[in-house]
Design a protein around this motif. Structure first.
Motif, PDB file in Angstrom:
ATOM      1  N   TYR A 142       0.847  -1.200   0.000  1.00 24.03           N
ATOM      2  CA  TYR A 142       0.000   0.000   0.000  1.00 24.03           C
ATOM      3  C   TYR A 142       0.876   1.241   0.000  1.00 24.03           C
ATOM      4  CZ  TYR A 142      -3.580   3.366   1.512  1.00 24.03           C
ATOM      5  OH  TYR A 142      -4.426   4.443   1.606  1.00 24.03           O
ATOM      6  N   ARG A 144       1.409   5.383   0.026  1.00 27.20           N
ATOM      7  CA  ARG A 144       0.896   6.721   0.355  1.00 27.20           C
ATOM      8  C   ARG A 144       2.057   7.707   0.313  1.00 27.20           C
ATOM      9  NH1 ARG A 144      -2.304   6.726   5.847  1.00 27.20           N
ATOM     10  NH2 ARG A 144      -2.372   8.946   5.342  1.00 27.20           N
ATOM     11  N   GLU A 203      -7.496   8.182   0.832  1.00 30.94           N
ATOM     12  CA  GLU A 203      -6.798   7.512   1.930  1.00 30.94           C
ATOM     13  C   GLU A 203      -7.784   6.900   2.915  1.00 30.94           C
ATOM     14  OE1 GLU A 203      -2.703  10.171   2.083  1.00 30.94           O
ATOM     15  OE2 GLU A 203      -4.399  10.755   3.349  1.00 30.94           O
ATOM     16  N   GLU A 207      -8.272   2.752   3.646  1.00 28.57           N
ATOM     17  CA  GLU A 207      -8.262   2.100   4.952  1.00 28.57           C
ATOM     18  C   GLU A 207      -9.542   1.307   5.181  1.00 28.57           C
ATOM     19  OE1 GLU A 207      -5.713   1.915   6.907  1.00 28.57           O
ATOM     20  OE2 GLU A 207      -4.431   3.382   5.899  1.00 28.57           O
ATOM     21  N   THR A 218       2.054  -4.497   3.228  1.00 32.46           N
ATOM     22  CA  THR A 218       3.316  -3.821   3.526  1.00 32.46           C
ATOM     23  C   THR A 218       3.128  -2.373   3.098  1.00 32.46           C
ATOM     24  OG1 THR A 218       4.626  -5.810   3.154  1.00 32.46           O
ATOM     25  CG2 THR A 218       5.767  -3.691   2.954  1.00 32.46           C
ATOM     26  N   ARG A 219       3.308  -1.447   4.026  1.00 27.24           N
ATOM     27  CA  ARG A 219       3.021  -0.030   3.763  1.00 27.24           C
ATOM     28  C   ARG A 219       4.309   0.684   3.353  1.00 27.24           C
ATOM     29  NH1 ARG A 219      -1.954   1.933   6.142  1.00 27.24           N
ATOM     30  NH2 ARG A 219      -3.162   0.172   6.957  1.00 27.24           N
ATOM     31  N   HIS A 291       1.877   4.751   8.415  1.00 29.34           N
ATOM     32  CA  HIS A 291       2.763   3.692   8.866  1.00 29.34           C
ATOM     33  C   HIS A 291       3.625   3.309   7.683  1.00 29.34           C
ATOM     34  CE1 HIS A 291       0.217   3.284  12.414  1.00 29.34           C
ATOM     35  NE2 HIS A 291      -0.821   3.220  11.598  1.00 29.34           N
ATOM     36  N   SER A 292       4.869   2.923   7.939  1.00 30.43           N
ATOM     37  CA  SER A 292       5.734   2.568   6.822  1.00 30.43           C
ATOM     38  C   SER A 292       6.675   1.440   7.202  1.00 30.43           C
ATOM     39  CB  SER A 292       6.555   3.780   6.368  1.00 30.43           C
ATOM     40  OG  SER A 292       7.452   4.189   7.376  1.00 30.43           O
TER      41      SER A 292
END
Length: 296
Positions: A142, A144, A203, A207, A218-219, A291-292
Motif C-alpha cells: 500500500y 501513500r 486515503e 483504509e 506492507t506499507r 505507517h511505513s
C-alpha cells in the motif's frame, strides 16, 4: 477522484455486470485460442497487488519491479481507459476470464503476477466480483505520501498538462515538451484544494477497504521509497512475494521513471500552505495515521 456521497459497493452478493464487465464483454473472443490458453498456460503461482493513492510512486515502483524480470509485470489492468485494450490482448470476454488470463499471460517466467490497483478501481471490481475470487492469495503493498499538499500539486500539474511522468530514456525534445507544458501551468488554489480533498478521501477509503477485506499490506511511503536505494525497495518486495532475496551478484535495474517537479512545485506549496492554512490543517488532521516499512 471523487468519493463523497457515493455508494462504493453493494451489500450482499456482488453484481455481475458493471462497467468493467461491459468493457471486457466488447472483446471479440476466439474460443479455440481461449481454450488452448487455459489448457496450455500455467496460472501464476505467486501474485501481488500494488494498492495506491494517486501520485504516490506506484508507476515508479511498478516500472522498477517489471525491470527485474522475476517480479511480474504490474500495470493498471483495471483502469477503465486500458481494460478494453488489455482484454483484447488476453482474448477474454468476461471479467473472470480476463483476470485468469492476465495471471497466465502477464506473469514472469517464475510464475509471479503483479497488478496495480487504486482505491476506485478496487471499489469497481468488488462490485462485480467477490474479493476472494479476484485477489485470492495476493500479497499487498500500500503506497501513500507523507506530504499531501505536494501530492495534490503533483496531481494537479499532471492532469493540467496531460503529461504525468518523465522517463530516463525520453528524447531531449520530449523532455523539453514536458518541461514547457509544466512551466506553463498557472497556480490554481481551487484546483489544488480539490485534489487535496480527493487524496484525503482516497486515503480514508483505502483504509476502509483494507479493513473490510482483512488486507494487511506492507506499507510504503513515497518519500522514503524514493530516498532509499532501489536495491532496498526490490528486496522488500522479493522477501514478501518470493520469500527470499536475489543472490548478491544479481544487479537491480533502476526504474525508468524519474521524479519530476520543478521549483514552481515548491513555490505553489509554500503559497498554498500560507493562504489555505486552515484547510490544510483540517485535511491533514483527517488523514489516517501513516505507517511505513523501514528500508534500513
Amino acid at each position: 477522484m471523487r468519493f463523497l456521497n457515493r455508494k462504493l459497493w453493494p451489500s450482499g452478493r456482488p453484481v455481475t455486470q458493471g462497467r468493467l464487465s461491459r468493457l471486457v464483454a466488447q472483446t471479440a473472443v476466439d474460443p479455440v485460442l481461449r481454450a488452448r490458453d487455459f489448457s496450455n498456460l500455467q496460472d501464476a503461482t505467486r501474485s501481488y497487488a500494488i494498492f495506491f493513492v494517486a501520485r504516490s510512486g506506484s508507476t515508479w515502483l511498478a516500472d522498477l519491479l517489471s525491470r527485474q524480470l522475476d517480479l511480474g509485470k504490474p500495470r493498471e489492468y483495471l483502469n477503465i481507459n486500458m481494460v478494453g485494450r488489455f482484454a483484447a490482448e488476453m482474448n477474454a470476454g468476461t471479467l473472470p476470464d480476463y483476470l485468469a488470463l492476465l495471471r497466465r499471460k502477464r506473469a514472469t517466467a517464475n510464475g509471479v503476477f503483479g497488478i496495480k490497483v487504486d482505491v476506485t478501481q478496487l471499489s469497481a471490481l468488488i462490485a462485480e466480483l467477490p474479493f476472494a475470487e479476484a485477489f485470492h492469495g495476493h500479497v499487498w503493498f500500500y503506497l501513500r505520501r507523507r506530504n499531501p499538499v505536494a501530492q495534490a500539486i503533483s496531481h494537479y500539474k499532471a492532469m493540467a498538462s496531460g503529461m504525468p511522468h518523465r522517463r530516463r530514456n525520453d528524447l531531449p525534445a520530449e523532455q523539453q515538451r514536458l518541461e514547457s507544458a509544466h512551466a506553463g501551468i498557472p497556480y490554481d488554489a481551487a484546483a489544488i484544494a480539490r485534489y487535496l480533498s480527493d487524496i484525503v478521501e482516497a486515503e480514508k477509503l483505502g483504509e476502509r477497504l483494507m479493513a473490510e477485506f482483512a488486507i494487511q499490506p506492507t506499507r510504503l511511503i513515497y518519500e522514503e521509497m524514493l530516498a532509499a536505494r532501489p536495491e532496498a525497495v526490490v528486496e522488500i518486495v522479493r522477501r514478501q512475494v518470493l520469500g527470499t532475496v536475489a543472490p548478491g551478484e544479481v544487479l537491480v535495474k533502476p526504474s525508468n521513471i524519474e521524479k519530476f517537479g520543478d521549483s514552481r512545485n515548491q513555490e505553489f506549496e509554500e503559497r498554498f500552505r500560507r493562504h489555505e492554512a486552515l484547510l490544510v490543517r483540517r485535511l491533514e488532521a483527517e488523514r489516517p495515521p501513516l505507517h511505513s516499512t523501514s528500508f534500513c
